[in-house]
Design an enzyme around this catalytic site. Sequence first.
Site, PDB file in Angstrom:
ATOM      1  N   THR A  99       8.889  -3.594  47.282  1.00 34.92           N
ATOM      2  CA  THR A  99       9.925  -2.715  47.914  1.00 34.92           C
ATOM      3  C   THR A  99      10.805  -2.151  46.855  1.00 34.92           C
ATOM      4  O   THR A  99      10.818  -2.854  45.601  1.00 34.92           O
ATOM      5  CB  THR A  99      10.535  -3.477  48.886  1.00 34.92           C
ATOM      6  OG1 THR A  99      11.246  -4.426  48.354  1.00 34.92           O
ATOM      7  CG2 THR A  99       9.283  -3.990  49.839  1.00 34.92           C
ATOM      8  N   LYS A 128      12.362  -5.816  39.913  1.00 35.12           N
ATOM      9  CA  LYS A 128      13.121  -6.640  38.893  1.00 35.12           C
ATOM     10  C   LYS A 128      14.251  -7.543  39.839  1.00 35.12           C
ATOM     11  O   LYS A 128      14.659  -8.626  39.365  1.00 35.12           O
ATOM     12  CB  LYS A 128      14.022  -5.559  38.142  1.00 35.12           C
ATOM     13  CG  LYS A 128      13.001  -4.729  37.353  1.00 35.12           C
ATOM     14  CD  LYS A 128      13.746  -3.597  36.601  1.00 35.12           C
ATOM     15  CE  LYS A 128      13.805  -2.489  37.289  1.00 35.12           C
ATOM     16  NZ  LYS A 128      12.546  -1.688  37.622  1.00 35.12           N
ATOM     17  N   GLU A 152       4.831  -9.500  35.850  1.00 41.49           N
ATOM     18  CA  GLU A 152       4.606  -8.556  34.486  1.00 41.49           C
ATOM     19  C   GLU A 152       5.152  -7.349  34.794  1.00 41.49           C
ATOM     20  O   GLU A 152       5.528  -6.975  33.685  1.00 41.49           O
ATOM     21  CB  GLU A 152       3.118  -8.835  34.251  1.00 41.49           C
ATOM     22  CG  GLU A 152       2.612  -8.122  33.083  1.00 41.49           C
ATOM     23  CD  GLU A 152       3.621  -8.979  31.944  1.00 41.49           C
ATOM     24  OE1 GLU A 152       4.554  -8.545  31.383  1.00 41.49           O
ATOM     25  OE2 GLU A 152       2.762 -10.032  31.501  1.00 41.49           O
ATOM     26  N   VAL A 155       8.965  -5.442  33.408  1.00 42.00           N
ATOM     27  CA  VAL A 155       9.458  -4.611  32.415  1.00 42.00           C
ATOM     28  C   VAL A 155       8.275  -4.142  31.705  1.00 42.00           C
ATOM     29  O   VAL A 155       7.468  -4.799  31.492  1.00 42.00           O
ATOM     30  CB  VAL A 155      10.252  -5.784  31.569  1.00 42.00           C
ATOM     31  CG1 VAL A 155      10.556  -5.517  30.193  1.00 42.00           C
ATOM     32  CG2 VAL A 155      11.186  -6.444  32.300  1.00 42.00           C
ATOM     33  N   GLU A 212      14.758   9.080  40.243  1.00 46.88           N
ATOM     34  CA  GLU A 212      15.189   9.270  41.655  1.00 46.88           C
ATOM     35  C   GLU A 212      16.026  10.309  41.718  1.00 46.88           C
ATOM     36  O   GLU A 212      16.725  10.756  41.075  1.00 46.88           O
ATOM     37  CB  GLU A 212      15.737   7.809  42.288  1.00 46.88           C
ATOM     38  CG  GLU A 212      14.553   6.733  41.925  1.00 46.88           C
ATOM     39  CD  GLU A 212      15.317   5.443  42.346  1.00 46.88           C
ATOM     40  OE1 GLU A 212      16.185   5.460  43.099  1.00 46.88           O
ATOM     41  OE2 GLU A 212      14.685   4.316  41.890  1.00 46.88           O
ATOM     42  N   ASP A 223      19.214   0.233  34.936  1.00 47.19           N
ATOM     43  CA  ASP A 223      17.647  -0.011  34.993  1.00 47.19           C
ATOM     44  C   ASP A 223      17.676  -0.785  33.660  1.00 47.19           C
ATOM     45  O   ASP A 223      16.849  -2.088  33.581  1.00 47.19           O
ATOM     46  CB  ASP A 223      16.893   1.211  35.183  1.00 47.19           C
ATOM     47  CG  ASP A 223      15.599   0.655  34.977  1.00 47.19           C
ATOM     48  OD1 ASP A 223      14.918  -0.029  35.774  1.00 47.19           O
ATOM     49  OD2 ASP A 223      14.912   0.813  33.822  1.00 47.19           O
ATOM     50  N   LYS A 227      16.540  -5.161  32.793  1.00 51.02           N
ATOM     51  CA  LYS A 227      15.619  -5.356  32.303  1.00 51.02           C
ATOM     52  C   LYS A 227      15.724  -6.241  31.156  1.00 51.02           C
ATOM     53  O   LYS A 227      15.126  -7.490  30.752  1.00 51.02           O
ATOM     54  CB  LYS A 227      14.596  -4.260  31.688  1.00 51.02           C
ATOM     55  CG  LYS A 227      13.865  -3.255  32.801  1.00 51.02           C
ATOM     56  CD  LYS A 227      13.320  -2.175  32.138  1.00 51.02           C
ATOM     57  CE  LYS A 227      12.502  -1.491  33.374  1.00 51.02           C
ATOM     58  NZ  LYS A 227      12.286  -0.120  33.047  1.00 51.02           N
ATOM     59  N   GLY A 324       3.120   4.615  34.287  1.00 50.05           N
ATOM     60  CA  GLY A 324       3.213   5.299  35.511  1.00 50.05           C
ATOM     61  C   GLY A 324       2.825   4.193  36.651  1.00 50.05           C
ATOM     62  O   GLY A 324       2.582   2.892  36.348  1.00 50.05           O
TER      63      GLY A 324
HETATM   64  N1  LIG Z   1       7.083   3.354  40.066  1.00 50.97           N
HETATM   65  C1  LIG Z   1       6.651   2.690  39.245  1.00 50.97           C
HETATM   66  O1  LIG Z   1       6.112   3.091  38.203  1.00 50.97           O
HETATM   67  C2  LIG Z   1       7.393   1.349  38.888  1.00 50.97           C
HETATM   68  C3  LIG Z   1       7.354   0.567  37.621  1.00 50.97           C
HETATM   69  C4  LIG Z   1       7.942  -0.627  37.436  1.00 50.97           C
HETATM   70  C5  LIG Z   1       8.483  -1.247  38.580  1.00 50.97           C
HETATM   71  N2  LIG Z   1       8.410  -0.524  39.726  1.00 50.97           N
HETATM   72  C6  LIG Z   1       9.194  -1.213  40.647  1.00 50.97           C
HETATM   73  O2  LIG Z   1       8.318  -1.252  42.115  1.00 50.97           O
HETATM   74  C7  LIG Z   1       8.770  -1.187  43.340  1.00 50.97           C
HETATM   75  C8  LIG Z   1       8.091  -0.254  44.062  1.00 50.97           C
HETATM   76  O3  LIG Z   1       8.282   0.948  43.435  1.00 50.97           O
HETATM   77  P1  LIG Z   1       7.755   2.395  44.053  1.00 50.97           P
HETATM   78  O4  LIG Z   1       7.918   3.373  42.985  1.00 50.97           O
HETATM   79  O5  LIG Z   1       6.404   2.148  44.643  1.00 50.97           O
HETATM   80  O6  LIG Z   1       8.734   2.632  45.329  1.00 50.97           O
HETATM   81  P2  LIG Z   1       8.472   3.646  46.579  1.00 50.97           P
HETATM   82  O7  LIG Z   1       7.422   4.573  46.290  1.00 50.97           O
HETATM   83  O8  LIG Z   1       9.885   4.087  47.054  1.00 50.97           O
HETATM   84  O9  LIG Z   1       7.899   2.642  47.601  1.00 50.97           O
HETATM   85  C9  LIG Z   1       8.732   1.675  48.263  1.00 50.97           C
HETATM   86  C10 LIG Z   1       7.939   1.005  49.465  1.00 50.97           C
HETATM   87  O10 LIG Z   1       8.569  -0.170  49.825  1.00 50.97           O
HETATM   88  C11 LIG Z   1       8.731   0.128  51.432  1.00 50.97           C
HETATM   89  N3  LIG Z   1       9.937  -0.721  51.761  1.00 50.97           N
HETATM   90  C12 LIG Z   1      11.418  -0.264  51.546  1.00 50.97           C
HETATM   91  N4  LIG Z   1      12.096  -1.186  52.173  1.00 50.97           N
HETATM   92  C13 LIG Z   1      11.464  -2.017  52.590  1.00 50.97           C
HETATM   93  C14 LIG Z   1      11.735  -3.192  53.693  1.00 50.97           C
HETATM   94  N5  LIG Z   1      12.790  -3.680  53.650  1.00 50.97           N
HETATM   95  N6  LIG Z   1      10.511  -3.936  53.856  1.00 50.97           N
HETATM   96  C15 LIG Z   1       9.314  -3.527  54.014  1.00 50.97           C
HETATM   97  N7  LIG Z   1       9.256  -2.343  52.968  1.00 50.97           N
HETATM   98  C16 LIG Z   1       9.914  -1.695  52.515  1.00 50.97           C
HETATM   99  C17 LIG Z   1       8.913   1.545  51.534  1.00 50.97           C
HETATM  100  O11 LIG Z   1       8.671   1.880  52.800  1.00 50.97           O
HETATM  101  P3  LIG Z   1       9.066   3.343  53.439  1.00 50.97           P
HETATM  102  O12 LIG Z   1       8.300   4.536  52.574  1.00 50.97           O
HETATM  103  O13 LIG Z   1       8.504   3.369  54.891  1.00 50.97           O
HETATM  104  O14 LIG Z   1      10.592   3.524  53.329  1.00 50.97           O
HETATM  105  C18 LIG Z   1       7.838   1.956  50.458  1.00 50.97           C
HETATM  106  O15 LIG Z   1       6.501   1.801  51.143  1.00 50.97           O
HETATM  107  C19 LIG Z   1      10.415  -1.313  42.937  1.00 50.97           C
HETATM  108  O16 LIG Z   1      11.149  -2.324  43.041  1.00 50.97           O
HETATM  109  C20 LIG Z   1      10.410  -0.528  41.404  1.00 50.97           C
HETATM  110  O17 LIG Z   1      11.624  -0.725  40.811  1.00 50.97           O
HETATM  111  C21 LIG Z   1       8.147   0.530  40.005  1.00 50.97           C
END
Ligand SMILES: NC(=O)c1ccc[n+]([C@@H]2O[C@H](COP(=O)([O-])OP(=O)(O)OC[C@H]3O[C@@H](n4cnc5c(N)ncnc54)[C@H](OP(=O)(O)O)[C@@H]3O)[C@@H](O)[C@H]2O)c1
Length: 342
Positions: A99, A128, A152, A155, A212, A223, A227, A324
């Site tokens: 999430t 994180k 993992e 970061v 974002e 961010d 990290k 990504g």
């Molecule tokens: N994107 C990357 O490459 C990347 C890299 C490293 C780390 N991360 C970390 O990975 C995590 C996810 O990133 P993402 O890019 O996948 O984000 P995202 O596309 O915004 O997806 C977030 C998901 O979490 C759901 N969600 C939000 N609040 C929730 C809650 N309270 N209970 C249950 N589900 C909930 C959302 O549902 P809805 O869509 O219905 O709101 C959505 O399905 C984040 O913490 C991010 O910092 C991401």
Amino acid sequence: MTHYNLALLGFGNVGQSLAQLLLDKRDELRDKYQLTYSITAIGTRSHGMVINTDGLDIEAAIRLAVNGSDLSTLSTKCRPKNVFDLIRQCKADVLFENTPVNYQSGEPAISHLTFALEQDMHIITANKGPVVHAYSFLAKMAETKGRKFYFESTVMDGAPIFSLFREALPAAQLFAFHGILNSTTNMILTRMENGESFDQAVTYCQKIGIAETDPSGDIDGWDAAVKVAALVTVLMGIHLNPADIQRKGIREITIDQIQNARLEGKRWKLICSAEKKNGRVMAKVWPKLIGPESPMYAAAGTTSMVVFETDILAGLSIVEQDPGPQTTAYGLLADFLNAVKP
Ligand SMILES: NC(=O)c1ccc[n+]([C@@H]2O[C@H](COP(=O)([O-])OP(=O)(O)OC[C@H]3O[C@@H](n4cnc5c(N)ncnc54)[C@H](OP(=O)(O)O)[C@@H]3O)[C@@H](O)[C@H]2O)c1
């Protein structure tokens, strides 16, 4: 052959990529690791929740998510009341918590992970927040429960950092590190070197999905600071709050400064650093002029890197290109395999 039930909380970019990677690697996991799996639950905030303890149709779930449709049409059980009800009912062995990050408190992810541990699940996350705000609590609870808490992907996405120290560098003392840990700001600075304004570069990063709508978490260095706090807390054994890190983002760097640096053969980079001395840590996230003598000079675009200084290996570098959601998903998959390996 061992079978695992998996639950995915958060089914956005990362959750969907993880589901796709699990499908792509299904045969390899069966043949090389004697491991089969089912996804028994997926939870989102506003796109529904699905539980099927016999294993749900993963391709259908990805299709629904890509179309922005509600996932609950796939459910074979009545709709869970909330995410805790979902975790309790889904009979999973592993919870993947993906999430959105809450920089201030780490919630509600900490509560999700704590509840999953109470249900005897391994907990794996790319988020994180729980690592900087609840690492020692979750790590101790996981140990008591005989389960793993791995993260993992928090970061440098799928690049091995925490598992490197855990598995490959036993008894190595980390006393310092420096690097580029935020790929969005690195991309913005690279685009500005190529003539774009700050706003144009930010818009580009939003268009390709690495910034974002409100990009201040990246631009103001939060961010990167989170990290740094995660690395210090886990690898140096000293709890560090992101707010205690000296921090400055890239907002004030002008196009003139960037172009002048280029004329001098240098580049502006948002540098993360930490040094442990006499049981204390000095940590910083700050823009810095870098010359070609530094390995960070060549790290352009979304490339991120870190140089570790340990008592034995004086300069051990990890470089990650083109990160990504797929590379993040790989970190989660690697955590899963490491968590369940005999
Ligand atoms: N994107 C990357 O490459 C990347 C890299 C490293 C780390 N991360 C970390 O990975 C995590 C996810 O990133 P993402 O890019 O996948 O984000 P995202 O596309 O915004 O997806 C977030 C998901 O979490 C759901 N969600 C939000 N609040 C929730 C809650 N309270 N209970 C249950 N589900 C909930 C959302 O549902 P809805 O869509 O219905 O709101 C959505 O399905 C984040 O913490 C991010 O910092 C991401």
